[in-house]
Design an enzyme around this catalytic site. Structure first.
Site, short mmCIF file in Angstrom:
data_model
loop_
_atom_site.label_atom_id
_atom_site.label_comp_id
_atom_site.label_asym_id
_atom_site.label_seq_id
_atom_site.Cartn_x
_atom_site.Cartn_y
_atom_site.Cartn_z
N LYS A 47 30.66 93.79 34.48
CA LYS A 47 31.75 94.13 35.40
C LYS A 47 31.49 93.77 36.85
O LYS A 47 32.39 93.33 37.56
CB LYS A 47 32.05 95.64 35.30
CG LYS A 47 32.63 96.07 33.97
CD LYS A 47 32.93 97.55 33.99
CE LYS A 47 33.28 98.04 32.60
NZ LYS A 47 33.57 99.47 32.57
N ASN A 68 37.05 94.64 35.24
CA ASN A 68 36.92 94.95 33.80
C ASN A 68 38.00 94.24 32.97
O ASN A 68 37.97 94.30 31.75
CB ASN A 68 36.96 96.46 33.54
CG ASN A 68 38.37 97.01 33.58
OD1 ASN A 68 39.18 96.58 34.40
ND2 ASN A 68 38.69 97.92 32.68
N ASP A 103 39.70 100.50 35.37
CA ASP A 103 38.88 101.70 35.13
C ASP A 103 39.16 102.82 36.13
O ASP A 103 39.20 103.99 35.76
CB ASP A 103 37.38 101.36 35.27
CG ASP A 103 36.82 100.69 34.03
OD1 ASP A 103 37.37 100.90 32.94
OD2 ASP A 103 35.81 99.96 34.17
N GLY A 129 25.38 110.47 38.66
CA GLY A 129 25.28 109.03 38.44
C GLY A 129 25.74 108.27 39.67
O GLY A 129 26.46 108.82 40.52
N GLY A 131 26.07 104.54 39.10
CA GLY A 131 26.24 103.20 38.54
C GLY A 131 27.69 102.74 38.71
O GLY A 131 28.44 103.30 39.53
N ALA A 133 30.43 103.02 36.82
CA ALA A 133 31.51 103.97 36.51
C ALA A 133 31.57 105.08 37.56
O ALA A 133 32.66 105.50 37.98
CB ALA A 133 31.30 104.56 35.12
P1 NDP Z 1 25.48 101.97 34.67
O1 NDP Z 1 24.36 101.36 33.90
O2 NDP Z 1 26.10 101.20 35.78
O3 NDP Z 1 24.97 103.39 35.29
C1 NDP Z 1 24.19 104.28 34.52
C2 NDP Z 1 23.96 105.56 35.30
O4 NDP Z 1 23.22 106.47 34.45
C3 NDP Z 1 23.11 105.38 36.56
O5 NDP Z 1 23.51 106.32 37.53
C4 NDP Z 1 21.70 105.70 36.04
O6 NDP Z 1 20.82 106.14 37.04
C5 NDP Z 1 21.99 106.83 35.09
N1 NDP Z 1 20.96 106.96 34.08
C6 NDP Z 1 20.70 106.12 33.05
N2 NDP Z 1 19.64 106.55 32.34
C7 NDP Z 1 19.23 107.70 32.93
C8 NDP Z 1 18.16 108.63 32.67
N3 NDP Z 1 17.32 108.45 31.65
N4 NDP Z 1 18.03 109.71 33.48
C9 NDP Z 1 18.88 109.90 34.51
N5 NDP Z 1 19.90 109.04 34.83
C10 NDP Z 1 20.05 107.97 34.04
O7 NDP Z 1 26.56 102.39 33.55
P2 NDP Z 1 28.11 102.70 33.77
O8 NDP Z 1 28.30 103.29 35.11
O9 NDP Z 1 28.93 101.53 33.38
O10 NDP Z 1 28.35 103.82 32.63
C11 NDP Z 1 27.91 105.15 32.82
C12 NDP Z 1 28.41 106.04 31.68
O11 NDP Z 1 29.83 106.11 31.70
C13 NDP Z 1 28.02 105.53 30.29
O12 NDP Z 1 27.71 106.64 29.48
C14 NDP Z 1 29.28 104.86 29.79
O13 NDP Z 1 29.34 104.92 28.37
C15 NDP Z 1 30.36 105.73 30.43
N6 NDP Z 1 31.62 105.00 30.64
C16 NDP Z 1 32.76 105.47 30.03
C17 NDP Z 1 33.96 104.82 30.21
C18 NDP Z 1 35.19 105.34 29.51
O14 NDP Z 1 36.18 104.60 29.45
N7 NDP Z 1 35.19 106.56 29.06
C19 NDP Z 1 34.07 103.60 31.05
C20 NDP Z 1 32.82 103.22 31.67
C21 NDP Z 1 31.65 103.89 31.45
P3 NDP Z 1 19.95 105.09 37.90
O15 NDP Z 1 20.83 104.63 39.02
O16 NDP Z 1 18.79 105.91 38.37
O17 NDP Z 1 19.55 103.97 36.97
#
Ligand code: NDP
Length: 277
Positions: A47, A68, A103, A129, A131, A133
């Site tokens: 994305k 997206n 999104d 978070g 990231g 989303a």
């Molecule tokens: P990203 O990879 O961009 O972000 C992941 C986030 O999770 C970051 O903040 C990361 O922290 C954190 N994270 C990952 N692993 C861990 C861990 N072990 N401990 C603590 N924090 C952790 O992913 P997205 O933003 O695209 O997606 C995030 C979530 O949202 C996912 O579960 C995805 O399935 C869901 N989602 C749902 C959608 C829907 O339509 N319902 C649409 C898009 C996403 P760090 O910065 O430290 O790495």
């Protein structure tokens, strides 16, 4: 979900999934353009990368920093760019890729619907978070005039960067890092913690139990009820999973490709069957 929507609209299309390595994303977009596909969706990790690769990005996609949905367009008889689906195949000339983000609106729509909460103005929100989303949700909630956004993320620098971006674009929303001591209206889990059964909770359980936020939304939709949602329910919070967000981003994409009102009921039923049954 998309194929059910496509069938209901009586379109002779198919929605297919392809694994694409990030190194091949540019070639995949150009290949789809050459094949005159109607368009496609992108998901993790494409994305953010796609924003720089599309021929043109819509304002919202640039604002949220992510694409997206791609719509392939050509010029109509007046010279205006229109989706390929709106013109006959014989008149397709030059084709461009147009990037959108569906999104950000989808999360807000899902929050309003699932919590029967029509106006998010003035809300205090904790986002877990930072990231892709989390970024879309935070900026879009600031656009909805949320009063305060609290950010908690494993990598603090990412939270700090997101906080700076919110302040730059939406200075009227106050942004703080860390757990709030004041009451919050909403907690959103935008981390990937909860996708796996043995994942730890994405937040401190004692904070949840003592502060009892009014609503907890988990962007995760599979499993239907994450450990976070179970704990939130037990603490007396209203809860919702990410299915509504998934539905609305998909329905908005189908509308962009087809120009038709998406059959949201049909798409929701297909999604529930596929994801939760
Ligand atoms: P990203 O990879 O961009 O972000 C992941 C986030 O999770 C970051 O903040 C990361 O922290 C954190 N994270 C990952 N692993 C861990 C861990 N072990 N401990 C603590 N924090 C952790 O992913 P997205 O933003 O695209 O997606 C995030 C979530 O949202 C996912 O579960 C995805 O399935 C869901 N989602 C749902 C959608 C829907 O339509 N319902 C649409 C898009 C996403 P760090 O910065 O430290 O790495």
């Amino acid at each position: 979900m998309q194929n059910a929507g496509i069938r209901a609209l009586k379109l002779n299309w198919r929605y297919l999934a392809f694994d694409v390595h990030p190194d091949s994303l540019r070639a995949a977009i150009e290949g789809a353009k050459a094949l005159r596909l109607i368009g496609f969706n992108l998901t993790v990790p494409h994305k953010l990368l796609a924003l720089e690769m599309v021929d043109v990005a819509e304002t919202q996609a640039r604002r949220w920093g992510a694409v997206n949905t791609i719509v392939f367009e050509t010029r109509d008889s007046q010279g205006a760019w229109v989706p390929l689906a709106r013109v006959g195949e014989d008149v397709i000339g030059e084709v461009r890729s147009h990037g959108f983000n569906t999104d950000a609106d989808a999360i807000v729509q899902s929050l309003k619907e699932d919590f029967r909460w029509p106006d998010l103005r003035g809300a205090a929100v904790l986002i877990l978070g930072a990231g892709g989303a989390a970024r879309s949700a935070a900026l879009r909630l600031a656009q909805e005039e949320a009063a305060t956004i609290y950010l908690v993320n494993r990598t603090r620098d990412r939270a700090r960067q997101l906080a700076a971006d919110i302040t730059e674009h939406f200075p009227r929303t106050s942004v703080k890092e860390g757990y709030p001591s004041d009451p919050v209206d909403l907690v959103i889990n935008a981390t990937s913690l909860g996708l796996k059964a043995d994942d730890p909770l994405p937040l401190h359980l004692p904070w949840l139990q003592s502060r009892r936020p009014a609503r907890v939304y988990d962007m995760i939709y599979r499993p239907k009820e994450t450990a976070l949602l179970r704990a939130a329910k037990a603490a007396g919070c209203k809860t919702a999973n990410g299915l509504g967000m998934l539905l609305h981003q998909g329905a908005a994409a189908l509308k962009l490709w087809s120009g038709e009102e998406p059959p949201a009921g049909v798409m929701r039923a297909a999604l529930k069957r596929e994801v939760h049954d």
